[in-house]
Design an enzyme around this catalytic site. Structure first.
Site, mmCIF file in Angstrom:
data_model
loop_
_atom_site.group_PDB
_atom_site.id
_atom_site.type_symbol
_atom_site.label_atom_id
_atom_site.label_comp_id
_atom_site.label_asym_id
_atom_site.label_seq_id
_atom_site.Cartn_x
_atom_site.Cartn_y
_atom_site.Cartn_z
ATOM 1 N N PRO A 166 50.119 -5.688 -43.324
ATOM 2 C CA PRO A 166 49.082 -4.909 -43.742
ATOM 3 C C PRO A 166 48.138 -4.543 -42.790
ATOM 4 C CG PRO A 166 49.511 -6.541 -45.453
ATOM 5 C CD PRO A 166 50.355 -6.924 -44.405
ATOM 6 N N GLU A 179 51.776 -15.127 -49.523
ATOM 7 C CA GLU A 179 50.341 -14.538 -49.474
ATOM 8 C C GLU A 179 49.917 -14.246 -48.123
ATOM 9 O OE1 GLU A 179 49.140 -14.055 -52.668
ATOM 10 O OE2 GLU A 179 51.138 -15.037 -53.306
ATOM 11 N N ARG A 208 67.214 6.807 -35.805
ATOM 12 C CA ARG A 208 67.799 8.058 -35.877
ATOM 13 C C ARG A 208 67.061 8.691 -34.472
ATOM 14 N NH1 ARG A 208 63.698 11.557 -37.413
ATOM 15 N NH2 ARG A 208 65.150 13.152 -38.311
ATOM 16 N N ASP A 253 61.220 17.833 -36.373
ATOM 17 C CA ASP A 253 60.804 17.314 -37.198
ATOM 18 C C ASP A 253 59.236 17.439 -37.601
ATOM 19 O OD1 ASP A 253 63.353 15.993 -37.930
ATOM 20 O OD2 ASP A 253 62.822 13.993 -36.852
HETATM 21 CL CL1 6GU Z 1 54.172 -4.191 -42.621
HETATM 22 N N1 6GU Z 1 53.561 -5.774 -45.029
HETATM 23 C C1 6GU Z 1 53.278 -5.959 -45.942
HETATM 24 N N2 6GU Z 1 53.456 -6.862 -46.673
HETATM 25 N N3 6GU Z 1 52.576 -4.807 -46.521
HETATM 26 C C2 6GU Z 1 52.359 -3.528 -45.860
HETATM 27 C C3 6GU Z 1 52.853 -3.466 -44.665
HETATM 28 C C4 6GU Z 1 53.467 -4.457 -44.159
HETATM 29 N N4 6GU Z 1 52.578 -2.237 -44.399
HETATM 30 C C5 6GU Z 1 51.965 -1.564 -45.416
HETATM 31 N N5 6GU Z 1 51.841 -2.570 -46.379
#
Ligand code: 6GU
Length: 222
Positions: free
Chosen positions: A86, A113, A150, A164
């Protein structure tokens, strides 16, 4: 293209990669997708892949050894190693195009975690699929594999992705199919006109209008 996915939950991918476009791309030999359980690479006598964080805190942290050794066994000169996290760069269509030109991608799915910070040192890129937290990188890996596959030549007709949303700066124009009138709602007259120039102009105007209403931020870029 070859894609290796490092995950502790390989079964999660079965359905998604065996339907629709990804299934067809695999059958056509356009993409070779390998799911690797990095638990198979642990040196721990009890098959552990995680441990408690130094300094304290909640939850378990993925240890570096299984992931380092797994990547080492897969990596070639032409490999791009991507950590799914994230706190990575937010994934965009422009990045999907770039990845679709690579010969080999290795996707690492974090879980629990978190992961030991030193795992970042063996990665070429860190990606997030948006500003929210997922339990693990698996669903992000599915999103990336789908969006890249794709785009591979011969997977879908090129025209479909040139139009797209996000490949230019504009969202998609509205589309209609039969019947001509449904529940009192009519297909716009211009689409029945057979005048291709007029249709193209109508579609461009609708795309522009929708983008201004919904995603004006897209028009500001570059
Ligand atoms: Cl790549 N991993 C995790 N655990 N949460 C996320 C993410 C990735 N992308 C957005 N939220």
């Amino acid at each position: 293209m070859r894609i290796d996915i490092l995950s502790l939950f390989p079964e999660m991918f079965n359905n998604v990669f065996n339907e629709s476009i990804i299934k067809r791309a695999k059958e056509l030999g356009k993409v070779d997708i390998n799911i690797v359980n990095f638990r198979d690479f642990t040196n721990d006598p009890h098959n552990k892949v995680d441990d408690t964080p130094y300094g304290g805190g909640a939850g378990m942290v993925l240890t570096p050894q299984p992931i380092f050794d797994c990547v080492k066994s897969l990596r070639k000169d032409n490999s791009l190693v991507i950590l799914l996290t994230p706190d990575g760069e937010v994934y965009k269509q422009s990045r999907a195009y770039e990845l679709s030109h690579k010969e080999h991608i290795i996707l690492i799915c974090g879980h629990y975690e978190g992961f030991d910070e030193r795992i970042r040192s063996i990665c070429d890129m860190e990606l997030s699929i948006g500003d929210y937290v997922l339990t693990g990188g698996e669903m992000a890996a599915m999103v990336i594999v789908d969006s890249v596959t794709r785009l591979l030549p011969g997977v879908i007709t090129e025209e479909s992705h040139l139009n797209d949303s996000f490949s230019g700066k504009l969202l998609d124009y509205p589309t209609y199919t039969k019947p001509r009138v449904y529940e009192g709602m009519e297909v716009p007259e211009v689409l029945l006109s057979g005048d291709h120039k007029k249709i193209a102009e109508y579609r461009y105007q609708e795309s522009l209008k929708k983008t201004l209403e919904r995603r004006p931020d897209l028009l500001d870029k570059e």
